[in-house]
Design a protein around this motif. Structure first.
Motif, PDB file in Angstrom:
ATOM      1  N   MET A   1     -11.520  28.789 -10.035  1.00 42.16           N
ATOM      2  CA  MET A   1     -10.131  28.586 -10.393  1.00 42.16           C
ATOM      3  C   MET A   1      -9.620  27.250  -9.865  1.00 42.16           C
ATOM      4  N   LYS A   2     -10.057  26.926  -8.629  1.00 41.09           N
ATOM      5  CA  LYS A   2      -9.623  25.651  -8.046  1.00 41.09           C
ATOM      6  C   LYS A   2     -10.156  24.469  -8.852  1.00 41.09           C
ATOM      7  N   LYS A   3     -11.396  24.582  -9.330  1.00 38.19           N
ATOM      8  CA  LYS A   3     -11.971  23.495 -10.113  1.00 38.19           C
ATOM      9  C   LYS A   3     -11.214  23.294 -11.417  1.00 38.19           C
ATOM     10  N   ALA A   4     -10.790  24.380 -12.033  1.00 39.87           N
ATOM     11  CA  ALA A   4     -10.052  24.281 -13.288  1.00 39.87           C
ATOM     12  C   ALA A   4      -8.689  23.628 -13.061  1.00 39.87           C
ATOM     13  N   CYS A   5      -8.008  24.026 -12.003  1.00 38.94           N
ATOM     14  CA  CYS A   5      -6.705  23.424 -11.693  1.00 38.94           C
ATOM     15  C   CYS A   5      -6.852  21.944 -11.359  1.00 38.94           C
ATOM     16  N   PHE A   6      -7.885  21.613 -10.590  1.00 42.55           N
ATOM     17  CA  PHE A   6      -8.124  20.221 -10.240  1.00 42.55           C
ATOM     18  C   PHE A   6      -8.447  19.391 -11.478  1.00 42.55           C
ATOM     19  N   SER A   7      -9.206  19.951 -12.391  1.00 40.28           N
ATOM     20  CA  SER A   7      -9.568  19.238 -13.615  1.00 40.28           C
ATOM     21  C   SER A   7      -8.335  18.965 -14.468  1.00 40.28           C
ATOM     22  N   VAL A   8      -7.466  19.955 -14.594  1.00 39.53           N
ATOM     23  CA  VAL A   8      -6.245  19.783 -15.380  1.00 39.53           C
ATOM     24  C   VAL A   8      -5.330  18.755 -14.714  1.00 39.53           C
ATOM     25  N   LEU A   9      -5.220  18.829 -13.414  1.00 39.30           N
ATOM     26  CA  LEU A   9      -4.390  17.884 -12.679  1.00 39.30           C
ATOM     27  C   LEU A   9      -4.936  16.467 -12.811  1.00 39.30           C
ATOM     28  N   ALA A  10      -6.244  16.298 -12.713  1.00 35.11           N
ATOM     29  CA  ALA A  10      -6.866  14.991 -12.866  1.00 35.11           C
ATOM     30  C   ALA A  10      -6.645  14.449 -14.280  1.00 35.11           C
TER      31      ALA A  10
END
Length: 66
Positions: A1-10
């Protein structure tokens, strides 16, 4: 979940940074060639003013210690 949020934020941050790029870059330089200038634009005036201010400040604070 953290990777998905980080990807969207990036993705959002990179999109915003890319949107700041301007297609045509123009540089407008206005050089004031007049030899006359105001007295307060000289750095020497600011240095002398700061020195006088510091001396005044020191003189006023030393007088109250006695």
């Amino acid at each position: 979940m953290k990777k998905a949020c980080f990807s969207v934020l990036a993705l959002i941050v990179s999109t915003l940074a890319w949107a700041q790029e301007e297609a045509t870059k123009t540089v407008d330089v206005n050089i004031n060639t007049k030899s006359e200038s105001a007295w307060y634009t000289s750095p020497v005036v600011w240095v002398i003013g700061a020195a006088v201010f510091i001396l005044l400040l020191v003189a006023l604070t030393r007088g109250r210690r006695a």
